[in-house]
Design a protein around this motif. Structure first.
Motif, PDB file in Angstrom:
ATOM      1  N   ASN A 195      17.580  15.415   9.803  1.00  0.00           N
ATOM      2  CA  ASN A 195      16.949  14.335  10.311  1.00  0.00           C
ATOM      3  C   ASN A 195      15.520  14.532   9.865  1.00  0.00           C
ATOM      4  OD1 ASN A 195      19.226  13.022  11.347  1.00  0.00           O
ATOM      5  ND2 ASN A 195      18.818  14.333  12.995  1.00  0.00           N
ATOM      6  N   ALA A 196      15.077  15.440   9.202  1.00  0.00           N
ATOM      7  CA  ALA A 196      13.541  15.754   8.868  1.00  0.00           C
ATOM      8  C   ALA A 196      13.206  14.749   7.785  1.00  0.00           C
ATOM      9  CB  ALA A 196      13.428  17.463   8.244  1.00  0.00           C
ATOM     10  N   VAL A 197      11.791  14.634   7.861  1.00  0.00           N
ATOM     11  CA  VAL A 197      11.039  13.785   7.028  1.00  0.00           C
ATOM     12  C   VAL A 197      10.855  14.621   5.566  1.00  0.00           C
ATOM     13  CG1 VAL A 197       9.084  12.493   6.111  1.00  0.00           C
ATOM     14  CG2 VAL A 197       9.720  12.681   8.660  1.00  0.00           C
ATOM     15  N   PRO A 198      11.454  13.723   4.295  1.00  0.00           N
ATOM     16  CA  PRO A 198      11.661  14.497   3.149  1.00  0.00           C
ATOM     17  C   PRO A 198      10.320  14.980   2.705  1.00  0.00           C
ATOM     18  CG  PRO A 198      12.626  12.377   2.896  1.00  0.00           C
ATOM     19  CD  PRO A 198      11.964  12.271   4.429  1.00  0.00           C
ATOM     20  N   ARG A 199      10.105  16.221   2.155  1.00  0.00           N
ATOM     21  CA  ARG A 199       8.675  16.735   1.661  1.00  0.00           C
ATOM     22  C   ARG A 199       8.064  15.928   0.880  1.00  0.00           C
ATOM     23  NH1 ARG A 199       7.599  21.080  -1.977  1.00  0.00           N
ATOM     24  NH2 ARG A 199       5.535  21.968  -1.344  1.00  0.00           N
ATOM     25  N   ILE A 200       8.884  15.363  -0.160  1.00  0.00           N
ATOM     26  CA  ILE A 200       8.361  14.517  -1.403  1.00  0.00           C
ATOM     27  C   ILE A 200       8.645  12.907  -0.825  1.00  0.00           C
ATOM     28  CG2 ILE A 200       8.387  13.967  -3.873  1.00  0.00           C
ATOM     29  CD1 ILE A 200       9.091  16.606  -4.439  1.00  0.00           C
ATOM     30  N   GLN A 201       7.649  12.276  -0.952  1.00  0.00           N
ATOM     31  CA  GLN A 201       7.841  10.682  -0.620  1.00  0.00           C
ATOM     32  C   GLN A 201       6.872   9.905  -1.595  1.00  0.00           C
ATOM     33  OE1 GLN A 201       8.294   9.733   3.956  1.00  0.00           O
ATOM     34  NE2 GLN A 201       6.976  11.581   3.734  1.00  0.00           N
ATOM     35  N   ARG A 202       7.169   8.522  -1.642  1.00  0.00           N
ATOM     36  CA  ARG A 202       6.585   7.797  -2.420  1.00  0.00           C
ATOM     37  C   ARG A 202       5.627   6.612  -1.597  1.00  0.00           C
ATOM     38  NH1 ARG A 202       4.014   5.027  -6.103  1.00  0.00           N
ATOM     39  NH2 ARG A 202       5.199   3.772  -7.633  1.00  0.00           N
ATOM     40  N   VAL A 203       4.417   6.515  -1.913  1.00  0.00           N
ATOM     41  CA  VAL A 203       3.500   5.646  -1.181  1.00  0.00           C
ATOM     42  C   VAL A 203       2.986   4.574  -2.251  1.00  0.00           C
ATOM     43  CG1 VAL A 203       2.819   7.042   0.841  1.00  0.00           C
ATOM     44  CG2 VAL A 203       1.555   7.235  -1.334  1.00  0.00           C
ATOM     45  N   THR A 204       2.927   3.361  -1.783  1.00  0.00           N
ATOM     46  CA  THR A 204       2.304   2.311  -2.960  1.00  0.00           C
ATOM     47  C   THR A 204       1.254   1.583  -1.979  1.00  0.00           C
ATOM     48  OG1 THR A 204       4.082   0.934  -2.382  1.00  0.00           O
ATOM     49  CG2 THR A 204       4.376   2.320  -4.193  1.00  0.00           C
ATOM     50  N   PHE A 205       0.349   1.015  -2.925  1.00  0.00           N
ATOM     51  CA  PHE A 205      -0.638   0.144  -2.507  1.00  0.00           C
ATOM     52  C   PHE A 205      -1.334  -0.780  -3.463  1.00  0.00           C
ATOM     53  CE2 PHE A 205      -2.128   4.570  -2.407  1.00  0.00           C
ATOM     54  CZ  PHE A 205      -2.792   4.481  -3.653  1.00  0.00           C
ATOM     55  N   ASN A 206      -1.498  -2.089  -3.195  1.00  0.00           N
ATOM     56  CA  ASN A 206      -1.705  -3.009  -4.269  1.00  0.00           C
ATOM     57  C   ASN A 206      -3.370  -3.111  -4.429  1.00  0.00           C
ATOM     58  OD1 ASN A 206       1.052  -3.819  -5.062  1.00  0.00           O
ATOM     59  ND2 ASN A 206       0.746  -4.782  -3.118  1.00  0.00           N
ATOM     60  N   GLU A 207      -4.271  -2.377  -3.568  1.00  0.00           N
ATOM     61  CA  GLU A 207      -5.584  -2.453  -3.884  1.00  0.00           C
ATOM     62  C   GLU A 207      -6.204  -0.980  -3.317  1.00  0.00           C
ATOM     63  OE1 GLU A 207      -6.870  -4.586   0.352  1.00  0.00           O
ATOM     64  OE2 GLU A 207      -6.213  -5.639  -1.073  1.00  0.00           O
ATOM     65  N   ILE A 208      -7.309  -0.611  -3.838  1.00  0.00           N
ATOM     66  CA  ILE A 208      -8.080   0.605  -3.450  1.00  0.00           C
ATOM     67  C   ILE A 208      -8.938   0.328  -2.357  1.00  0.00           C
ATOM     68  CG2 ILE A 208      -9.013   2.513  -4.313  1.00  0.00           C
ATOM     69  CD1 ILE A 208      -6.041   2.066  -5.496  1.00  0.00           C
ATOM     70  N   THR A 209      -8.539  -0.009  -1.154  1.00  0.00           N
ATOM     71  CA  THR A 209      -9.333  -0.204   0.160  1.00  0.00           C
ATOM     72  C   THR A 209      -8.947   0.851   1.000  1.00  0.00           C
ATOM     73  OG1 THR A 209      -7.865  -1.783   1.038  1.00  0.00           O
ATOM     74  CG2 THR A 209      -9.633  -2.476  -0.483  1.00  0.00           C
ATOM     75  N   LYS A 210      -9.752   1.524   1.966  1.00  0.00           N
ATOM     76  CA  LYS A 210      -9.571   2.232   3.072  1.00  0.00           C
ATOM     77  C   LYS A 210      -8.335   1.634   3.668  1.00  0.00           C
ATOM     78  CE  LYS A 210     -11.689   5.072   6.433  1.00  0.00           C
ATOM     79  NZ  LYS A 210     -12.862   5.409   7.157  1.00  0.00           N
TER      80      LYS A 210
END
Length: 263
Positions: free
Chosen positions: A118-133
């Motif tokens: 049940n552990a969170v995978p060490r390698i994950q994917r993140v995506t965002f459509n704009e470079i804002t904080k």
């Protein structure tokens, strides 16, 4: 040990994103793809379900070595290339490479822990459509697994590019101009145009006649019918003399509607 290693495509993005994430995150750039089909060979096994052969892109060895070194000491790795199929393929190839150290062994963090399903995978994917904080921080709150469908879509396109370009481009160099490349879309479109043009040129003019009749009975409505043949036998009328004979015969014939097909 850093809290997390974040990998994006562009160095400019890396600097901006590192400011948004704050301490504990190291943000590095892959400078685009790190793996691709080899340049010197076809790189696609046409006898084995078109299996591609991926190799590290020449010149990217140092970039990949640096990322592997950083990954070895990171608690978590976040792959953040662009949110499209190319970016997904970059993330997929990075993940496959970062799961191993330079010696080919699976990488491990310094803290040894028992495997937790049940552990969170060490390698994950993140995506965002704009470079804002706001967009960047929100993306890191909802990481996901790599989308294999997008990876497969990019791989299919890349393989098709290679099968077409690698084998057709040399023909362009020989017949048109050196340096041109054959595109997967333009090449297929050109093939369709050529095949159609060949059909047009091979067309043989043949005389044919059609015989239509306007029929009516004691109950309306009247309707138009076209002569197709006798019984189940289709008859092609190829000259005016035969057409006239059939017309004369039909004028004195009895007409019956055997079936009605509604559309």
């Amino acid at each position: 040990m850093s809290k997390g290693l974040v990998i994006v495509e562009s160095p400019a993005k890396a600097r901006t994103i590192e400011k948004y994430l704050g301490k504990g995150f190291t943000v590095e750039a892959s400078l685009g793809h790190v793996m691709d089909l080899p340049k010197s060979t076809l790189g696609v096994d046409t006898e084995n379900d078109f299996e591609p052969e991926y190799v590290v892109i020449p010149g990217k060895e140092k970039v990949l070595a640096k990322l592997k070194k950083l990954a070895a000491s990171a608690d978590a790795i976040y792959l953040a290339p662009d949110p499209d199929r190319e970016g997904e393929a970059i993330a997929f190839h990075l993940a496959s490479e970062l799961e191993e150290n330079g010696d080919g062994k699976k990488s491990k963090s310094k803290k040894k822990k028992k495997a937790d399903p049940n552990a969170v995978p060490r390698i994950q994917r993140v995506t965002f459509n704009e470079i804002t904080k706001r967009a960047v921080q929100a993306a890191f709150e909802h990481p996901r697994a790599i989308d294999q469908n997008l990876v497969d879509a990019q791989q299919a396109r890349r393989v098709l590019d290679r099968l077409v370009g690698y084998q057709v481009s040399p023909l362009l160099w020989d017949k048109v101009r050196r340096g041109l490349s054959a595109g997967r879309v333009q090449t297929v479109a050109l093939r369709l145009i050529v095949e159609r043009e060949r059909e047009i040129k091979a067309f043989q003019k043949v005389e044919y006649w059609t015989i239509d009749a306007n029929l009516s009975a004691s109950k309306p409505p009247a309707f138009d019918a076209r002569f197709l043949g006798k019984g189940e036998e289709k008859v092609e009328v190829t000259n005016g003399e035969d057409a006239e004979k059939i017309r004369a015969a039909l004028e004195t014939s009895a007409w019956t509607v055997r079936s009605v097909v509604r559309s």
